[in-house]
Scaffold this motif. Structure first.
Motif, mmCIF file in Angstrom:
data_model
loop_
_atom_site.group_PDB
_atom_site.id
_atom_site.type_symbol
_atom_site.label_atom_id
_atom_site.label_comp_id
_atom_site.label_asym_id
_atom_site.label_seq_id
_atom_site.Cartn_x
_atom_site.Cartn_y
_atom_site.Cartn_z
ATOM 1 N N SER A 21 8.043 13.077 -1.694
ATOM 2 C CA SER A 21 8.268 11.836 -0.942
ATOM 3 C C SER A 21 7.020 10.975 -0.928
ATOM 4 O O SER A 21 5.896 11.482 -1.011
ATOM 5 N N LEU A 22 7.235 9.684 -0.804
ATOM 6 C CA LEU A 22 6.167 8.712 -0.595
ATOM 7 C C LEU A 22 6.690 7.629 0.317
ATOM 8 O O LEU A 22 7.901 7.373 0.367
ATOM 9 N N ARG A 23 5.766 6.983 1.016
ATOM 10 C CA ARG A 23 6.141 5.827 1.832
ATOM 11 C C ARG A 23 5.262 4.651 1.441
ATOM 12 O O ARG A 23 4.029 4.755 1.453
ATOM 13 N N SER A 30 0.851 -1.182 0.000
ATOM 14 C CA SER A 30 0.000 0.000 0.000
ATOM 15 C C SER A 30 0.887 1.232 0.000
ATOM 16 O O SER A 30 2.074 1.145 0.322
ATOM 17 N N GLY A 31 0.287 2.376 -0.381
ATOM 18 C CA GLY A 31 0.997 3.642 -0.254
ATOM 19 C C GLY A 31 1.471 4.273 -1.534
ATOM 20 O O GLY A 31 2.067 5.353 -1.494
ATOM 21 N N GLY A 32 1.233 3.665 -2.681
ATOM 22 C CA GLY A 32 1.647 4.280 -3.935
ATOM 23 C C GLY A 32 0.790 5.484 -4.276
ATOM 24 O O GLY A 32 -0.167 5.816 -3.569
ATOM 25 N N GLY A 33 1.156 6.160 -5.373
ATOM 26 C CA GLY A 33 0.374 7.310 -5.800
ATOM 27 C C GLY A 33 1.158 8.213 -6.716
ATOM 28 O O GLY A 33 2.210 7.836 -7.244
ATOM 29 N N MET A 65 10.614 6.823 0.480
ATOM 30 C CA MET A 65 11.235 7.318 -0.754
ATOM 31 C C MET A 65 11.238 8.844 -0.730
ATOM 32 O O MET A 65 10.166 9.463 -0.691
ATOM 33 N N ASN A 66 12.413 9.423 -0.743
ATOM 34 C CA ASN A 66 12.572 10.873 -0.747
ATOM 35 C C ASN A 66 13.234 11.329 -2.042
ATOM 36 O O ASN A 66 13.835 10.520 -2.749
ATOM 37 N N SER A 67 13.124 12.608 -2.316
ATOM 38 C CA SER A 67 13.741 13.193 -3.517
ATOM 39 C C SER A 67 13.385 12.393 -4.762
ATOM 40 O O SER A 67 14.258 12.081 -5.584
#
Length: 116
Positions: A17-19, A7-10, A82-84
């Protein structure tokens, strides 16, 4: 059997950033490591990073310093911060489990799109 649910995509803008989260269930005692793969359109699936039961981590050169993998053993969950993020990070991200040095259990995948 090991079941994995991501879960958590987009959609996120470049630099954002995303987690991602992956919940493992079933015969979880069997796996030696958990990891994240990704597959972009027209590309082969590639290993992004992984974490062993002993918390040893491994990262692909393309994401080292930007992505962080961690695990919560009590919740049988592995996280990918996930950053940058950059457009080249756009892909379907898959959680995977390593049993006996073979990545043979996979989640259904979650789409990550980096675009302005």
């Amino acid at each position: 059997q090991v079941q994995l649910v991501e879960s958590g995509g987009g959609l996120v803008q470049p630099g954002g950033s995303l987690r991602l989260s992956c919940a493992a269930s079933g015969s979880i005692f069997r796996f030696d490591a958990l990891g994240w793969y990704r597959q972009a359109p027209g590309q082969e699936r590639e290993l992004v990073d992984s974490i062993t039961r002993g918390s040893k981590t491994n990262y692909a050169d393309a994401v080292r310093g930007r992505f962080t993998i961690s695990s919560d053993n009590a919740k049988n969950t592995v996280l990918l911060q996930m950053n940058s993020l950059q457009p080249e990070d756009t892909a379907v991200y898959y959680c995977a489990a390593d049993v006996g040095s073979i990545w043979n259990y996979w989640g259904q995948g979650t789409q990550v799109t980096v675009s302005s």
